[in-house]
Design a protein around this motif. Structure first.
Motif: not given
Length: 121
Positions: A44-68
């Motif tokens: 679960v610690a690995t999954l928690d880290e993944a979720i934290g990283v992915l949330r940060e990633k989504l927060a910094v990605a431009d709303l029009r980013h093609p990979a969003r």
């Protein structure tokens, strides 16, 4: 080998300035790698880290980013996986559903991506 790769990816995230566009790519690679590690080995610690990283990633990605849309789908997958774990909270599944609805809402009618899963990035 997977662990070594994750350590290199963590280093890339740590060493990349927050203002750099390449940081999104580094976060994406690390988040996806952590989800894959969880799928193979659990923890679960690995999954928690993944979720934290992915949330940060989504927060910094431009709303029009093609990979969003793919980024949001990867985070939704991680939340869905955690919703099935011993660390589940009601917010996990709700968050996964909301992310997937936002992805679908941003796609035009008739898009082939509306009927299938996004490839993980």
């Amino acid at each position: 080998m997977l662990q070594e790769s994750l350590e290199l990816q963590r280093g890339a995230v740590r060493d990349t300035p927050h203002t750099e566009r390449v940081r999104v790519r580094c976060l994406c690679t690390l988040g996806t790698g952590l989800v894959q590690k969880y799928e193979r080995y659990g923890g679960v610690a690995t999954l928690d880290e993944a979720i934290g990283v992915l949330r940060e990633k989504l927060a910094v990605a431009d709303l029009r980013h093609p990979a969003r849309p793919a980024l949001a789908d990867t985070l939704a997958t991680a939340l869905e996986l955690r919703s099935r774990s011993s660390a589940a909270t009601p917010a996990d599944l709700d968050g996964a559903v909301e992310l997937r609805q936002s992805v679908l809402g941003g796609l035009p009618e008739g898009s082939p991506k509306r009927g299938g899963r996004w490839p993980r990035t």
